[in-house]
Design an enzyme around this catalytic site. Structure first.
Site, PDB file in Angstrom:
ATOM      1  NE  ARG A  43      -2.998  -1.608 -28.924  1.00  0.00           N
ATOM      2  CZ  ARG A  43      -1.704  -1.291 -28.983  1.00  0.00           C
ATOM      3  NH1 ARG A  43      -1.195  -0.402 -28.141  1.00  0.00           N
ATOM      4  NH2 ARG A  43      -0.933  -1.819 -29.896  1.00  0.00           N
ATOM      5  CG  ASP A  98      -2.794   0.273 -31.915  1.00  0.00           C
ATOM      6  OD1 ASP A  98      -2.602  -0.791 -32.508  1.00  0.00           O
ATOM      7  OD2 ASP A  98      -1.872   0.975 -31.461  1.00  0.00           O
ATOM      8  CG  HIS A 113       0.045  -0.277 -34.567  1.00  0.00           C
ATOM      9  ND1 HIS A 113      -0.045  -0.997 -33.396  1.00  0.00           N
ATOM     10  CD2 HIS A 113       1.376  -0.195 -34.842  1.00  0.00           C
ATOM     11  CE1 HIS A 113       1.175  -1.314 -32.963  1.00  0.00           C
ATOM     12  NE2 HIS A 113       2.050  -0.850 -33.839  1.00  0.00           N
ATOM     13  CG  ASP A 137       4.015   2.394 -34.034  1.00  0.00           C
ATOM     14  OD1 ASP A 137       3.152   2.967 -34.734  1.00  0.00           O
ATOM     15  OD2 ASP A 137       3.741   1.768 -33.002  1.00  0.00           O
ATOM     16  CD  GLU A 138       5.524  -2.032 -32.573  1.00  0.00           C
ATOM     17  OE1 GLU A 138       6.228  -2.678 -31.796  1.00  0.00           O
ATOM     18  OE2 GLU A 138       4.352  -1.697 -32.309  1.00  0.00           O
ATOM     19  CD1 TRP A 193       9.062   4.153 -31.412  1.00  0.00           C
ATOM     20  CD2 TRP A 193       8.956   2.434 -29.998  1.00  0.00           C
ATOM     21  NE1 TRP A 193       8.824   3.028 -32.153  1.00  0.00           N
ATOM     22  CE2 TRP A 193       8.748   1.943 -31.304  1.00  0.00           C
ATOM     23  CE3 TRP A 193       8.929   1.525 -28.937  1.00  0.00           C
ATOM     24  CZ2 TRP A 193       8.540   0.588 -31.579  1.00  0.00           C
ATOM     25  CZ3 TRP A 193       8.713   0.179 -29.213  1.00  0.00           C
ATOM     26  CH2 TRP A 193       8.519  -0.277 -30.514  1.00  0.00           C
ATOM     27  CE1 TYR A 198       7.658   3.952 -25.170  1.00  0.00           C
ATOM     28  CE2 TYR A 198       6.764   1.771 -25.590  1.00  0.00           C
ATOM     29  CZ  TYR A 198       7.127   3.016 -26.039  1.00  0.00           C
ATOM     30  OH  TYR A 198       6.953   3.340 -27.355  1.00  0.00           O
ATOM     31  CD1 TRP A 216       3.323   1.900 -24.741  1.00  0.00           C
ATOM     32  CD2 TRP A 216       1.773   2.214 -26.317  1.00  0.00           C
ATOM     33  NE1 TRP A 216       3.887   2.642 -25.744  1.00  0.00           N
ATOM     34  CE2 TRP A 216       2.966   2.843 -26.719  1.00  0.00           C
ATOM     35  CE3 TRP A 216       0.652   2.278 -27.148  1.00  0.00           C
ATOM     36  CZ2 TRP A 216       3.080   3.541 -27.923  1.00  0.00           C
ATOM     37  CZ3 TRP A 216       0.764   2.963 -28.348  1.00  0.00           C
ATOM     38  CH2 TRP A 216       1.945   3.590 -28.729  1.00  0.00           C
ATOM     39  CB  THR A 217      -4.191   0.891 -22.024  1.00  0.00           C
ATOM     40  OG1 THR A 217      -4.747   1.023 -23.343  1.00  0.00           O
ATOM     41  CG2 THR A 217      -3.832   2.251 -21.471  1.00  0.00           C
TER      42      THR A 217
HETATM   43  C1  ACM Z   1       5.487   1.856 -29.991  1.00  0.00           C
HETATM   44  O1  ACM Z   1       5.700   1.556 -28.806  1.00  0.00           O
HETATM   45  N1  ACM Z   1       5.134   0.928 -30.856  1.00  0.00           N
HETATM   46  C2  ACM Z   1       5.613   3.212 -30.445  1.00  0.00           C
END
Ligand code: ACM
Length: 632
Positions: free
Chosen positions: A170, A199, A273, A339-340, A406, A431, A477-478
């Site tokens: 990011r 990502d 991602h 993830d996601e 997470w 986080y 996370w940035t």
């Molecule tokens: C995450 O925070 N999506 C691992």
């Protein structure tokens, strides 16, 4: 009288001992003695001979002393009973079986550091650095007396996995800063640096087999301002923001980290991602089309950013990419994300439907699980073990996967019940991108993890076999972290709390004492020119409605021993305006703002918080928003 002395001795060995010795993370045992060791230029550093690894560790130590003290200490070898004032590194394989244990003994004549390995000595050095005056953190020579208080310390970590993750997708942070980041992790005895390298917003590692990953995927249009509210890219704009690490950079950083007993865990986040992959290689999507590295533009759920599990070329791609990753990183693990993943395009894809039929897969989760299991085979074919975010549980875990939990603790508990290993990384505790104070006065982000919450994190849940919980990790996370100064602001002091959670014995944890230790640690940070947040001193403002629908306000603080003053008349509060007495406040009819400030010992301590009546109304029923998580 004897009893009294005994109590005094016990107190001096307890976490409450009020002396000038404040070690973070708290050691297993710390006994303060009278006297001190004064470090001068004549002190000899005595190491066992013919041990190259110890020599490297000691060399680093001597180098870190050189600039602030102006001393170039001599390293001598294998003097059994040093006649000099000396710092003695002693390999002792009998007493200290595990490699990360150490004993540190400081007396007026000598400092003895005992461990069964150079790693244990490295940890002892980190503790010793905290015993030195704060000026040891300075990057210019300081003319002071370098006193080290006499102590006996015995120490060892609680968990074997003590991690911090940094997202460099990011926002990209250059190689030199990554080294500084590693230095800081080492200071706090972390041993794992999880490097989130890919990502939607950028691919950050050179992969020789797929050059467009970096020639296209590492660059995006230049944007500032709030993440998710930015202008999309125009066709004719230059894609000039970003960067990547060459394989030479990676090797250099891996070696740098190894010398500091930090293992780097590389993450290649698939199948979701993956927009930065698709920007260069659109053929790996299910839907095809044109893809753009995202610059913080609002990202709707239906954007295709997933690799296509029904495309055999995707597995060829992953085989080559993970092959290069396995060569570069000595870690036994590779993190594959997981993830996601948005599965909308998989649902619409005829190839995915055919694959599901062929393999007898009934749900999209099972299709994801099919993909992850194939990725695990690839990872294993490179001689590595796979770890992924807890979504890899969905549709069935891959046989040997380790799970990084997470979305709370439940994924980790579930995985452990299936006899899989787990690293706990629950967002609500660790986080490090979330708010650490009142959103009204903090830089914009999306959730809440106050320092006290991070400190309260307990990685091993009840009813779970302890040995399956490898440890824990904080994640930075940035999206909303564009600079290194802000990175540090988000990292500290929560990283201190996390280091104590993961290194120190559970019974040694003590919130009040921890916050006192921070008071002496912050000046060290100032010397080192590192940024940190003081949000822990701000008031916590919660609102609720009583039975008659009247708004009531509760004020509190994370740190004990603070007083809270407030006003409703628009003026700035101080210790002459009303003091909060613990009883819910009623709002005067015509008030337009609440202003709150904290004091300590007659002096302002926290930042002033100003909230309009609308702000206060909006908070009703959202206790969690302010104390834990913001509703998005
Ligand atoms: C995450 O925070 N999506 C691992």
């Amino acid at each position: 009288m004897k009893k009294f002395i005994l109590i005094l001795i016990l107190l001096s060995d307890s976490a409450f001992s009020q002396n000038s010795i404040h070690i973070i993370p708290e050691p297993v045992s710390l006994q303060t003695l009278s006297g001190e060791f004064v470090l001068t230029k004549d002190v000899k550093v005595n190491i066992p001979n013919s041990n190259a690894e110890v020599r490297n560790v000691v060399q680093l130590f001597v180098e870190s002393l050189a600039l602030p003290t102006g001393f170039q200490l001599n390293i001598i070898e294998n003097i059994k009973f040093s006649p000099f004032k000396s710092i003695n590194f002693i390999l002792d394989e009998n007493v200290l079986v595990s490699p990360d244990r150490y004993i540190l003994e400081v007396s007026s004549k000598r400092i003895n550091i005992k461990a069964s390995s150079a790693q244990g000595m490295f940890y002892a050095i980190q503790t010793l650095m905290q015993l030195l005056p704060k000026q040891i953190e300075s990057n210019s020579t300081q003319k002071i007396i370098w006193k080290i208080p006499s102590v006996n310390i015995i120490d060892a970590p609680r968990y074997g996995w003590r991690g911090v993750m940094l997202d460099v997708s990011r926002h990209f942070f250059p190689k030199e800063y990554i080294k500084k980041f590693i230095d800081q992790l080492a200071r706090l005895k972390f041993n794992s640096f999880h490097w989130h390298l890919t990502d939607d917003q950028g691919w950050r590692i050179e992969i020789k087999s797929y050059p467009k990953l970096t020639s296209v995927g590492a660059w995006r249009v230049q944007r500032t301002g709030k993440w998710w509210e930015r202008e999309p890219a125009k066709d004719d704009e230059e894609r000039s923001y970003g960067g990547f690490y060459t394989q030479d950079d990676i090797r250099e950083i891996v070696k740098y980290a190894q010398e500091r007993y930090i293992t780097i865990l590389p993450e290649i986040d698939v199948p979701g991602h993956s927009l930065a992959v698709l920007a260069g290689y659109p053929e790996f999507s299910c839907g095809g089309g044109k893809f753009e590295v995202n610059a913080g533009v609002k990202f709707y759920k239906d954007v295709e950013n997933t690799l296509c599990p029904a495309n055999e070329q995707v597995y060829v791609f992953l085989d080559k990419v993970l092959g290069e990753i396995a060569q570069l990183f000595p870690n036994q693990y590779i993190h594959i994300g997981g993830d996601e993943a948005y599965k909308g395009y998989w649902e619409k894809s005829a190839e995915c439907q055919a694959l599901m039929k062929r393999e007898g897969l009934k749900t999209m989760d099972e299709l994801q699980s099919y993909f992850i299991k194939r990725v695990e085979k690839i990872v294993q074919s490179k001689g590595k073990r796979m770890i992924g975010w807890d979504e890899i549980l969905e549709g069935g875990l891959a046989p040997n996967a380790t799970v990084m939990s997470w979305r709370g603790m439940k994924g980790g508990i579930n995985a452990a019940k299936q006899n899989h290993q787990v690293v706990m990384s629950p967002w609500e505790f660790v986080y490090l991108d979330l708010y650490q104070g009142d959103p009204a006065i903090e830089p914009a982000t999306y959730g809440m993890a106050r320092l006290k919450k991070t400190y309260s994190f307990e990685p091993t849940p009840r009813g779970v076999e302890g040995k399956l919980i490898l440890g824990g990790q904080g994640n930075l996370w940035t999206e909303s972290v564009p600079t290194t100064r802000h990175l540090e602001y988000m990292l500290y002091p929560r990283a201190f709390a996390l280091s104590e959670v993961l290194w120190s014995q559970k019974e040694k944890k003590n919130w009040d004492y921890f916050t006192k230790k921070l008071e002496t640690y912050f000046p060290r940070m100032d010397e080192a020119k590192l940024n940190y947040a003081l949000s822990m001193y701000d008031a916590v403002v919660r609102t609720e409605k009583d039975g008659d629908g009247k708004l009531k306000i509760e004020l509190s603080t994370e740190v004990n021993g603070l007083e809270i003053y407030y006003t409703f008349d628009g003026t700035n509060p101080d210790n002459y305006t009303p003091k909060y007495q613990g009883k819910l406040l009623e709002i005067p009819k015509t008030a337009t703002t609440l202003k709150v400030i904290t004091y300590q010992n007659g002096k302002p301590k926290g930042k002033q918080i100003t909230l309009t009546m609308k702000d206060l109304q909006d908070r009703v029923g959202r206790y969690k928003m302010i104390t834990e998580m913001l509703d998005e």
